[in-house]
Design a protein around this motif. Structure first.
Motif, PDB file in Angstrom:
ATOM      1  N   LYS A  87       0.825  -1.207   0.000  1.00 29.22           N
ATOM      2  CA  LYS A  87       0.000   0.000   0.000  1.00 29.22           C
ATOM      3  C   LYS A  87       0.859   1.256   0.000  1.00 29.22           C
ATOM      4  CE  LYS A  87      -2.415   0.692   3.720  1.00 29.22           C
ATOM      5  NZ  LYS A  87      -3.502   0.593   4.721  1.00 29.22           N
ATOM      6  N   PHE A  88       1.959   1.247   0.747  1.00 30.25           N
ATOM      7  CA  PHE A  88       2.819   2.431   0.816  1.00 30.25           C
ATOM      8  C   PHE A  88       3.419   2.744  -0.548  1.00 30.25           C
ATOM      9  CE2 PHE A  88       6.793   4.669   1.400  1.00 30.25           C
ATOM     10  CZ  PHE A  88       6.481   5.628   2.342  1.00 30.25           C
ATOM     11  N   TYR A  89       3.925   1.717  -1.228  1.00 31.92           N
ATOM     12  CA  TYR A  89       4.564   1.952  -2.525  1.00 31.92           C
ATOM     13  C   TYR A  89       3.543   2.194  -3.638  1.00 31.92           C
ATOM     14  CZ  TYR A  89       9.087   0.779  -0.550  1.00 31.92           C
ATOM     15  OH  TYR A  89      10.236   0.786   0.206  1.00 31.92           O
ATOM     16  N   SER A  90       2.270   1.986  -3.325  1.00 27.56           N
ATOM     17  CA  SER A  90       1.216   2.332  -4.285  1.00 27.56           C
ATOM     18  C   SER A  90       0.710   3.760  -4.099  1.00 27.56           C
ATOM     19  CB  SER A  90       0.040   1.355  -4.152  1.00 27.56           C
ATOM     20  OG  SER A  90       0.445   0.027  -4.428  1.00 27.56           O
ATOM     21  N   ALA A  91       1.135   4.392  -3.019  1.00 33.43           N
ATOM     22  CA  ALA A  91       0.711   5.768  -2.758  1.00 33.43           C
ATOM     23  C   ALA A  91       1.369   6.722  -3.755  1.00 33.43           C
ATOM     24  CB  ALA A  91       1.074   6.157  -1.330  1.00 33.43           C
ATOM     25  N   PRO A  92       0.796   7.905  -3.972  1.00 41.21           N
ATOM     26  CA  PRO A  92       1.404   8.880  -4.883  1.00 41.21           C
ATOM     27  C   PRO A  92       2.817   9.249  -4.437  1.00 41.21           C
ATOM     28  CG  PRO A  92      -0.845   9.500  -4.335  1.00 41.21           C
ATOM     29  CD  PRO A  92      -0.485   8.357  -3.434  1.00 41.21           C
ATOM     30  N   PRO A  93       3.708   9.528  -5.369  1.00 37.86           N
ATOM     31  CA  PRO A  93       5.093   9.900  -5.013  1.00 37.86           C
ATOM     32  C   PRO A  93       5.161  11.093  -4.072  1.00 37.86           C
ATOM     33  CG  PRO A  93       4.925   9.421  -7.348  1.00 37.86           C
ATOM     34  CD  PRO A  93       3.525   9.415  -6.829  1.00 37.86           C
ATOM     35  N   SER A  94       4.213  12.011  -4.199  1.00 39.75           N
ATOM     36  CA  SER A  94       4.237  13.189  -3.329  1.00 39.75           C
ATOM     37  C   SER A  94       4.015  12.797  -1.867  1.00 39.75           C
ATOM     38  CB  SER A  94       3.154  14.181  -3.768  1.00 39.75           C
ATOM     39  OG  SER A  94       1.862  13.567  -3.734  1.00 39.75           O
ATOM     40  N   GLU A  95       3.200  11.775  -1.621  1.00 37.36           N
ATOM     41  CA  GLU A  95       2.987  11.309  -0.253  1.00 37.36           C
ATOM     42  C   GLU A  95       4.181  10.487   0.241  1.00 37.36           C
ATOM     43  OE1 GLU A  95      -0.687   9.350   0.379  1.00 37.36           O
ATOM     44  OE2 GLU A  95      -1.909  10.922  -0.536  1.00 37.36           O
TER      45      GLU A  95
END
Length: 441
Positions: A87-95
């Motif tokens: 889930k973390f690595y699927s988050a937007p790069p800005s997050e």
């Protein structure tokens, strides 16, 4: 795998004290000796990915850790971390940019210091524009009344003995960490829930960590929600699961009977062998023809075959239908395994979660990341099983073993018991027949 010399995976005992990397390495070294005893189809990866069939599914693995090994929190945390990483690595790069990867700091003196005094390897608060730090835990914490009703629960109860916020703050305080985490980072609320469930002292599913390891991971989580903050705990938990829990689970799954059934069959095997010896002595001393002594052969064959199989956890009668006896917690249905709560459980759960879980069994809730403690003493089946007569415990209901690999391993063990039975019976019978005739009786 040799049919004659196949052995189940050796039992890997828990080492004393909290988990540590050296302990996990010992587990790995021990399991190297019996790697061939676990087929690839029953590998740790296949069990975790739920590719095996009963009795080796992921739920079966969790049941073993809850009811037998009593360390299910390791698997529950590890499963959450796998999903959280995705889930973390699927988050937007800005997050993701708000939570940089964590580089552990070696000197223990840094734990508990102000972040401005830490080495420059940790990122600066000003670089991400954060001026205030506070834990923002958005799940309310309410206790549950003994006679549970959702309406009365939500309207009549407003306080808990120990809130999740307090649990997180106490965990930081006991680790010597005096400042609060970054609330602007992604998934901070979820991280706080994980702390209150798995890392805080006296948490419902507290991991068996040393104070040093707990302080290190909490220190990392103060700075970032990046999955690398869990690297120390992840390595220890995974090492324990792979090197200790998984081999023991496979060893346990091969057994097709519960403890009373296996002990009954094992004692039956011993009784057959003793009966054969008594019969042999009687025939030798009675002065009868030597050929009468061959009547000991069936007793020896039956005794040795069921005894050797029972020594490895199998009942040959149950195996004849490729079945297994129901585990104690499976014998009374999910209604006998409904979940109850104590103050520590309720402190980390929302009202809706408590209401939902109160109508579900412990087996179902054990697969949830955030749930009750793994204690099962309060479940109805425990008292019912204690009152069950011994004969009913021995001759319990049976279900078919669906996993083909387990059936093949059981076949191998039973064939092995037959071979050993013949190998032991032939020389013993020859010795008995060769004895001279004594007309004493």
């Amino acid at each position: 795998m040799s049919v004659l010399f196949y052995r189940r995976p050796d039992y890997v005992a828990k080492l004393p004290g909290p988990m540590n990397l050296a302990q996990c390495q010992v587990y790995v070294e021990r399991t190297q000796k019996h790697r061939r005893a676990i087929p690839p189809e029953l590998s740790f990866e296949n069990i975790i990915q739920n590719r095996a069939l009963p009795p080796c599914t992921l739920q079966d693995f969790m049941d073993y850790l809850v009811y037998v090994s009593h360390d299910a929190e390791n698997l529950q945390f590890w499963l959450w971390l796998q999903e959280y990483t995705k889930k973390f690595y699927s988050a937007p790069p800005s997050e993701q940019a708000l939570s940089l990867p964590w580089t552990p700091i070696d000197p223990p003196q840094t734990l508990g210091q102000d972040p401005s005094q830490l080495p420059s390897r940790t990122f600066d608060k000003q670089k991400i524009g954060v001026t205030q730090y506070e834990i923002n835990f958005d799940q309310p914490d309410l206790p549950m009344s003994p006679a549970f009703d959702k309406q009365s629960f939500t309207s009549g109860v407003t306080n808990s003995n120990r809130s999740a916020n307090e649990s997180v703050e106490d965990a930081y305080a006991q680790a010597g960490l005096k400042w609060h985490s970054f609330t602007i980072q992604p998934f901070r609320s979820e991280i706080n829930r994980v702390i209150s469930h798995y890392l805080a002292p006296n948490a419902p599913r507290e991991l068996n960590l040393s104070h040093k390891s707990r302080a290190a991971v909490l220190h990392a989580l103060q700075h970032t929600t990046h999955p690398s903050a869990f690297s120390i705990v992840r390595d220890m938990v995974e090492g324990t699961l792979r090197g200790q829990s998984h081999p023991n689970f496979i060893r346990w799954s091969i057994c097709n009977g519960n403890k009373p059934r296996v002990l009954f069959v094992r004692n039956s095997g011993i009784a057959h062998v003793i009966g054969a010896i008594i019969l042999a002595v009687f025939l030798v001393l009675s002065g009868r023809s030597r050929w009468w002594r061959l009547f000991v052969v069936p007793l020896f064959l039956v005794g040795f075959s069921i005894g050797v199989a029972a020594y490895k956890g199998l009942c040959v009668i149950v195996h004849s239908t490729h079945s297994r006896g129901l585990r104690p917690w499976e014998q009374f249905g999910d209604a006998a395994s409904l979940t109850s709560f104590d103050a520590d459980d309720e402190a980390t759960l929302s009202t809706d979660e408590v209401y939902s879980m109160s109508h579900r069994s412990k087996r179902a809730i054990s697969m949830d990341t955030f749930g009750t403690s793994n204690s099962f003493d309060h479940e109805l089946w425990v008292e019912k099983y204690k009152k069950k007569p011994l004969l009913q415990r021995i001759f319990t209901k049976q279900i078919w073993v669906q996993d083909e690999t387990i059936r093949l391993l059981q076949d191998r063990i039973v064939i092995q018991s037959y071979i050993w039975s013949v190998m032991l019976t032939i020389p013993l019978t020859a010795l008995i027949v060769a004895l001279p005739v004594f007309d004493v009786i």
